[in-house]
Design a protein around this motif. Sequence first.
Motif, PDB file in Angstrom:
ATOM      1  N   ASN A 274       0.846  -1.195   0.000  1.00 35.49           N
ATOM      2  CA  ASN A 274       0.000   0.000   0.000  1.00 35.49           C
ATOM      3  C   ASN A 274       0.883   1.248   0.000  1.00 35.49           C
ATOM      4  O   ASN A 274       1.644   1.474   0.946  1.00 35.49           O
ATOM      5  CB  ASN A 274      -0.906   0.015   1.231  1.00 35.49           C
ATOM      6  CG  ASN A 274      -1.835  -1.176   1.280  1.00 35.49           C
ATOM      7  OD1 ASN A 274      -2.736  -1.300   0.468  1.00 35.49           O
ATOM      8  ND2 ASN A 274      -1.601  -2.076   2.241  1.00 35.49           N
ATOM      9  N   ALA A 276       0.095   5.117  -1.368  1.00 36.85           N
ATOM     10  CA  ALA A 276      -0.580   6.215  -2.066  1.00 36.85           C
ATOM     11  C   ALA A 276       0.355   7.418  -2.092  1.00 36.85           C
ATOM     12  O   ALA A 276       1.123   7.658  -1.157  1.00 36.85           O
ATOM     13  CB  ALA A 276      -1.883   6.572  -1.379  1.00 36.85           C
ATOM     14  N   GLN A 299      -1.771   9.277  -6.950  1.00 36.75           N
ATOM     15  CA  GLN A 299      -1.200   8.128  -7.651  1.00 36.75           C
ATOM     16  C   GLN A 299      -1.081   6.931  -6.717  1.00 36.75           C
ATOM     17  O   GLN A 299      -0.761   7.077  -5.535  1.00 36.75           O
ATOM     18  CB  GLN A 299       0.177   8.461  -8.224  1.00 36.75           C
ATOM     19  CG  GLN A 299       0.754   7.346  -9.106  1.00 36.75           C
ATOM     20  CD  GLN A 299       2.032   7.773  -9.805  1.00 36.75           C
ATOM     21  OE1 GLN A 299       2.738   8.659  -9.345  1.00 36.75           O
ATOM     22  NE2 GLN A 299       2.337   7.153 -10.926  1.00 36.75           N
ATOM     23  N   ASN A 300      -1.361   5.757  -7.266  1.00 36.47           N
ATOM     24  CA  ASN A 300      -1.220   4.513  -6.525  1.00 36.47           C
ATOM     25  C   ASN A 300       0.129   3.883  -6.854  1.00 36.47           C
ATOM     26  O   ASN A 300       0.336   3.375  -7.953  1.00 36.47           O
ATOM     27  CB  ASN A 300      -2.355   3.555  -6.879  1.00 36.47           C
ATOM     28  CG  ASN A 300      -2.272   2.245  -6.111  1.00 36.47           C
ATOM     29  OD1 ASN A 300      -1.493   2.107  -5.172  1.00 36.47           O
ATOM     30  ND2 ASN A 300      -3.087   1.276  -6.504  1.00 36.47           N
ATOM     31  N   ASN A 305      -5.051  -2.371  -5.344  1.00 37.21           N
ATOM     32  CA  ASN A 305      -5.904  -1.303  -5.847  1.00 37.21           C
ATOM     33  C   ASN A 305      -6.224  -0.325  -4.720  1.00 37.21           C
ATOM     34  O   ASN A 305      -6.433  -0.723  -3.569  1.00 37.21           O
ATOM     35  CB  ASN A 305      -7.191  -1.861  -6.426  1.00 37.21           C
ATOM     36  CG  ASN A 305      -6.977  -2.538  -7.761  1.00 37.21           C
ATOM     37  OD1 ASN A 305      -5.881  -2.501  -8.315  1.00 37.21           O
ATOM     38  ND2 ASN A 305      -8.011  -3.167  -8.284  1.00 37.21           N
ATOM     39  N   LEU A 306      -6.236   0.968  -5.074  1.00 35.21           N
ATOM     40  CA  LEU A 306      -6.560   2.021  -4.111  1.00 35.21           C
ATOM     41  C   LEU A 306      -8.016   2.408  -4.297  1.00 35.21           C
ATOM     42  O   LEU A 306      -8.423   2.823  -5.392  1.00 35.21           O
ATOM     43  CB  LEU A 306      -5.643   3.227  -4.336  1.00 35.21           C
ATOM     44  CG  LEU A 306      -5.731   4.388  -3.348  1.00 35.21           C
ATOM     45  CD1 LEU A 306      -5.365   3.927  -1.944  1.00 35.21           C
ATOM     46  CD2 LEU A 306      -4.803   5.513  -3.790  1.00 35.21           C
ATOM     47  N   ILE A 329      -8.121   3.053  -8.212  1.00 35.99           N
ATOM     48  CA  ILE A 329      -6.884   3.341  -8.924  1.00 35.99           C
ATOM     49  C   ILE A 329      -6.033   2.074  -8.907  1.00 35.99           C
ATOM     50  O   ILE A 329      -5.654   1.577  -7.848  1.00 35.99           O
ATOM     51  CB  ILE A 329      -6.099   4.501  -8.278  1.00 35.99           C
ATOM     52  CG1 ILE A 329      -6.996   5.722  -8.042  1.00 35.99           C
ATOM     53  CG2 ILE A 329      -4.919   4.899  -9.151  1.00 35.99           C
ATOM     54  CD1 ILE A 329      -6.294   6.866  -7.336  1.00 35.99           C
ATOM     55  N   PRO A 331      -2.586  -0.268  -9.691  1.00 36.14           N
ATOM     56  CA  PRO A 331      -1.171   0.021  -9.422  1.00 36.14           C
ATOM     57  C   PRO A 331      -0.511   0.867 -10.511  1.00 36.14           C
ATOM     58  O   PRO A 331      -0.701   0.623 -11.707  1.00 36.14           O
ATOM     59  CB  PRO A 331      -0.552  -1.378  -9.343  1.00 36.14           C
ATOM     60  CG  PRO A 331      -1.660  -2.239  -8.842  1.00 36.14           C
ATOM     61  CD  PRO A 331      -2.903  -1.699  -9.495  1.00 36.14           C
ATOM     62  N   SER A 334      -3.014   6.819 -11.870  1.00 35.36           N
ATOM     63  CA  SER A 334      -3.313   8.016 -11.085  1.00 35.36           C
ATOM     64  C   SER A 334      -4.635   8.606 -11.520  1.00 35.36           C
ATOM     65  O   SER A 334      -5.169   8.268 -12.588  1.00 35.36           O
ATOM     66  CB  SER A 334      -2.193   9.050 -11.235  1.00 35.36           C
ATOM     67  OG  SER A 334      -2.022   9.418 -12.593  1.00 35.36           O
ATOM     68  N   ASP A 359       1.436   5.233   5.164  1.00 36.50           N
ATOM     69  CA  ASP A 359       1.316   3.892   4.598  1.00 36.50           C
ATOM     70  C   ASP A 359       2.708   3.273   4.525  1.00 36.50           C
ATOM     71  O   ASP A 359       3.584   3.616   5.318  1.00 36.50           O
ATOM     72  CB  ASP A 359       0.617   3.917   3.230  1.00 36.50           C
ATOM     73  CG  ASP A 359       1.213   4.947   2.284  1.00 36.50           C
ATOM     74  OD1 ASP A 359       2.421   5.266   2.432  1.00 36.50           O
ATOM     75  OD2 ASP A 359       0.496   5.448   1.395  1.00 36.50           O
TER      76      ASP A 359
END
Length: 570
Positions: A274, A276, A299-300, A305-306, A329, A331, A334, A359
């Motif tokens: 994770n 972000a 952006q991830n 997945n975010l 979002i 991987p 963005s 994170d």
Amino acid sequence: MRKILLSAFLLSFGLMNAQTFVSTTPQNKKVILEEFTGVNCVFCPQGHVIANNIKNANPDNVFLINIHVGNFATPSGGQPDFRTSFGTAIANQSGLTGYPAGTVNRTVFSGLSMSAGGTAMGRGNWTNAANQILGQSSYLNVAVQGQINAQTNQLTVTVETYYTGNSPVGTNKLNVALLQNNTFGPQTGGNMGNNYNHMHRLVHMLTGQWGTDITTTTAGSFNSQTFTYTIPAAYNGVPVEIGELELVAFVTETQQRIVSGNGAKPTYTGLTANDAKVKSIDAIDQQCVTTLGPKFTLQNMGQNNLTNLPITYSINGSTPQIFNWTGSITPLSSTQVTLPAVSYSLQANNSVEISIPGDDNNTNNSGTTSFTKAIETQFTNITVKITTDQYGSETTWNIKNSNGTTVASGGPYQDLGAAGTTAQPDVNLTLPNECYTFTINDSFGDGMFSSAYGFGGYQVLANGTLISGINGGNFTSVDTRKFGVNTNLGVEDFANELVKFYPNPSNGLITISLPQIAKITISDLSGKVVYTSTLNDGESTINLNNLSSGIYLINFVGDSLNKTDKIILK
């Protein structure tokens, strides 16, 4: 860079025993369209559209390489530099005579070339040439795979070729191009200002200028080469986004005719679970309203997945606001997030802070940006002055209030028919207290300021005096400025607003802009006067190199101004 070449010994055991991904079935050629372009090329966006249409009609068989090269690619006025060290040589062998130009598989097409024997063609011939290539059988197949370690930025690329027929030459050349997509920046003629989306932009050739050798080129030959390359943080100061990279591999006969090729998006390793990232905060224009909804790119950078995130933000250190974002979002992708508008106290200089929760990587969880207060005038009588160049029909303008309602507009105007300028009739307005945006457009994308067509421009005046900064003419497709009308300002307040000096901090040379004649007094923090002068209105430069480094007070006194500010000498 490391290359590993599988020997022909592998072939004697048959490809069935090898872990390969290239097809051994005869195929038609794939198109490699190299487009020569530049950020100052007016018609290049039309070329981009044509190339993308060819790609969209044949997504698995057409691959685009946009090469920024030539005079139109030379940056000016803070433009990004999209050029590479490889572009000039590739362009020079094409025989191009103008921009945009393009080569399709570096092949000469009868009747389509810009010059006799050249491979370069104008944009109107690319589709014809591409269709011809797509209909031809190929004597080899190409496949490419890539992987990027997100922690080290190391790229590993493997390219395989399989010959279904004999090459007419004993040695072919393998080329691997690294491209970057979704780079937003200026583009003349793009009608997007500085937000044109540059795609398929060549950033590097992993195999050097003209590729590496393939020496076994007869039917049944298999070749595999692997390359490793550490991706830098930026090319020519333009940041690299590893999630936006793509690969195009192609094989040539000598350094010209491309036989076929292929492309791929890399896969990624080294991602934490994770992560972000506050990738960037959108630039904020000058403001004269006290409500604002900041925008930023989220952006991830993680492998999961975010889908949701609490976002904290504040303006000028005010009480933090929390916005609970939801979405999806994937991987390394963005999205732009628009935060709810909040009220704030507008200052001469303002700041926005945005942060997200901690994170797996806490180095990228916050960002800041700044913006300034727009110039204000106490006068409601506003005059717009327009001087067009030879092509007045390209110029239009408007003034909108904070609700986006147009309160005044003008143009298009008449063309001169010969080089020169024309002063258009003044437009006089009475505007109430409000925040306004003045926008001027040039449909051709070269502004109003040209040595060839005349030095046109625009001015917005209040009570007959130029509103500081609301003038110009040297732009591309659009120029936008903000100003406020505030009758609660006193005469001295208005004059003080017009006083500007820069840079600050300074090495000693300071440029001062004044609306009227004024006495300048500079003193140290003890009150000792160390410099005095009287300057005329307009811009002047003073030299403070004889003063020691430190903080000083600078005071401006004129008939209707009295302003004191700090200045720092380095």
